[in-house]
Motif scaffolding. Structure first.
Motif, PDB file in Angstrom:
ATOM      1  N   LYS A   9       0.860  -1.184   0.000  1.00 25.80           N
ATOM      2  CA  LYS A   9       0.000   0.000   0.000  1.00 25.80           C
ATOM      3  C   LYS A   9       0.892   1.229   0.000  1.00 25.80           C
ATOM      4  CE  LYS A   9      -3.953  -2.037   2.335  1.00 25.80           C
ATOM      5  NZ  LYS A   9      -4.844  -1.978   3.511  1.00 25.80           N
ATOM      6  N   ASP A  13      -5.893   3.224   0.517  1.00 22.70           N
ATOM      7  CA  ASP A  13      -6.513   2.026   1.087  1.00 22.70           C
ATOM      8  C   ASP A  13      -6.133   0.725   0.389  1.00 22.70           C
ATOM      9  OD1 ASP A  13      -7.813   3.563   2.972  1.00 22.70           O
ATOM     10  OD2 ASP A  13      -9.647   3.746   1.785  1.00 22.70           O
ATOM     11  N   TRP A  14      -5.717   0.818  -0.888  1.00 26.39           N
ATOM     12  CA  TRP A  14      -5.490  -0.382  -1.674  1.00 26.39           C
ATOM     13  C   TRP A  14      -4.044  -0.486  -2.139  1.00 26.39           C
ATOM     14  CZ3 TRP A  14      -9.954   0.891  -5.548  1.00 26.39           C
ATOM     15  CH2 TRP A  14     -11.190   0.720  -4.934  1.00 26.39           C
ATOM     16  N   SER A  15      -3.660  -1.704  -2.474  1.00 28.84           N
ATOM     17  CA  SER A  15      -2.448  -1.968  -3.247  1.00 28.84           C
ATOM     18  C   SER A  15      -2.937  -2.532  -4.581  1.00 28.84           C
ATOM     19  CB  SER A  15      -1.556  -2.986  -2.531  1.00 28.84           C
ATOM     20  OG  SER A  15      -2.172  -4.256  -2.513  1.00 28.84           O
ATOM     21  N   CYS A  16      -2.046  -2.727  -5.513  1.00 31.55           N
ATOM     22  CA  CYS A  16      -2.440  -3.350  -6.786  1.00 31.55           C
ATOM     23  C   CYS A  16      -3.024  -4.739  -6.529  1.00 31.55           C
ATOM     24  CB  CYS A  16      -1.237  -3.473  -7.721  1.00 31.55           C
ATOM     25  SG  CYS A  16      -0.391  -1.926  -8.089  1.00 31.55           S
ATOM     26  N   SER A  25      -4.737  -5.733  -4.129  1.00 31.94           N
ATOM     27  CA  SER A  25      -6.078  -5.734  -3.528  1.00 31.94           C
ATOM     28  C   SER A  25      -7.126  -6.235  -4.522  1.00 31.94           C
ATOM     29  CB  SER A  25      -6.468  -4.330  -3.062  1.00 31.94           C
ATOM     30  OG  SER A  25      -5.614  -3.879  -2.047  1.00 31.94           O
ATOM     31  N   CYS A  26      -6.936  -5.925  -5.778  1.00 29.72           N
ATOM     32  CA  CYS A  26      -7.884  -6.354  -6.810  1.00 29.72           C
ATOM     33  C   CYS A  26      -7.320  -7.477  -7.683  1.00 29.72           C
ATOM     34  CB  CYS A  26      -8.267  -5.179  -7.708  1.00 29.72           C
ATOM     35  SG  CYS A  26      -9.095  -3.827  -6.848  1.00 29.72           S
ATOM     36  N   HIS A  72     -12.513  -6.675  -8.274  1.00 30.11           N
ATOM     37  CA  HIS A  72     -12.399  -5.298  -7.820  1.00 30.11           C
ATOM     38  C   HIS A  72     -12.780  -5.207  -6.346  1.00 30.11           C
ATOM     39  CE1 HIS A  72     -13.075  -0.984  -7.435  1.00 30.11           C
ATOM     40  NE2 HIS A  72     -12.249  -0.876  -8.466  1.00 30.11           N
ATOM     41  N   ALA A  73     -11.958  -4.559  -5.557  1.00 27.31           N
ATOM     42  CA  ALA A  73     -12.147  -4.505  -4.108  1.00 27.31           C
ATOM     43  C   ALA A  73     -13.434  -3.790  -3.695  1.00 27.31           C
ATOM     44  CB  ALA A  73     -10.943  -3.829  -3.455  1.00 27.31           C
ATOM     45  N   ASN A  84      -5.493   3.144 -12.302  1.00 29.09           N
ATOM     46  CA  ASN A  84      -5.157   2.340 -11.135  1.00 29.09           C
ATOM     47  C   ASN A  84      -4.071   2.974 -10.275  1.00 29.09           C
ATOM     48  OD1 ASN A  84      -7.096   0.463 -11.805  1.00 29.09           O
ATOM     49  ND2 ASN A  84      -5.683  -0.831 -12.940  1.00 29.09           N
ATOM     50  N   ASP A 113      -5.682   5.408  -8.046  1.00 22.16           N
ATOM     51  CA  ASP A 113      -6.388   4.751  -6.939  1.00 22.16           C
ATOM     52  C   ASP A 113      -5.432   4.220  -5.876  1.00 22.16           C
ATOM     53  OD1 ASP A 113      -8.857   5.194  -8.098  1.00 22.16           O
ATOM     54  OD2 ASP A 113      -9.035   3.172  -8.943  1.00 22.16           O
ATOM     55  N   VAL A 114      -4.306   3.693  -6.295  1.00 26.04           N
ATOM     56  CA  VAL A 114      -3.382   3.029  -5.381  1.00 26.04           C
ATOM     57  C   VAL A 114      -2.340   3.991  -4.799  1.00 26.04           C
ATOM     58  CG1 VAL A 114      -1.541   1.283  -5.277  1.00 26.04           C
ATOM     59  CG2 VAL A 114      -3.692   0.760  -6.435  1.00 26.04           C
TER      60      VAL A 114
END
Length: 137
Positions: free
Chosen positions: A58, A62-65, A67-68, A79-80, A111, A114-115
């Motif tokens: 992370k 909230d996400w890492s790659c 995560s999805c 998708h998370a 992405n 998002d990450v």
């Protein structure tokens, strides 16, 4: 030819060469060609180990790659947030991955935002792609 004409021709050739290098990925047809383009833009060699670390970590969001795409992206992901099915990301498991530069750039941009909260650098893209290419089905 006169000197000014030769200078203009040399300048045009140099400009064309630079434009070709700057947009190497625009014509990439394979993941390996795309990797070469990102590495060239970064000015350094890609590292699969750095790519795996980037992919699974992370970066303040909230996400890492993973995560999805899962920590081993040779299988399906989800998708998370939406639960939408994601086909395998690794080229060995999905031959269509990283063969369309426009599509690749679209998803990296989306992405990474998002990450990481920003666009990924060419070096980060090269590292992640080097790792993904190294994975076997």
């Amino acid at each position: 030819m006169e000197e000014p004409t030769m200078t203009r021709i040399a300048t045009l050739c140099a400009s064309a060469l630079f434009a070709g290098l700057a947009f190497t990925n625009a014509w990439a047809a394979t993941p390996t060609e795309m990797l070469a383009g990102y590495s060239s833009q970064a000015g350094s060699s890609a590292s699969a180990a750095r790519g795996q670390e980037f992919f699974t970590t992370k970066h303040g969001k909230d996400w890492s790659c993973s995560s999805c795409h899962t920590a081993t992206p040779t299988g399906d992901g989800k998708h998370a947030a939406t639960g939408k099915h994601i086909t395998p990301l690794a080229p060995a498991a999905n031959a269509e991955r990283f063969t369309d530069s426009a599509k690749t750039e679209k998803w990296f941009r989306r992405n990474c935002n998002d990450v990481v909260g920003r666009e990924c650098t060419p070096g980060e893209k090269a590292d992640v792609l080097a790792w993904l290419i190294s994975l076997k089905k």
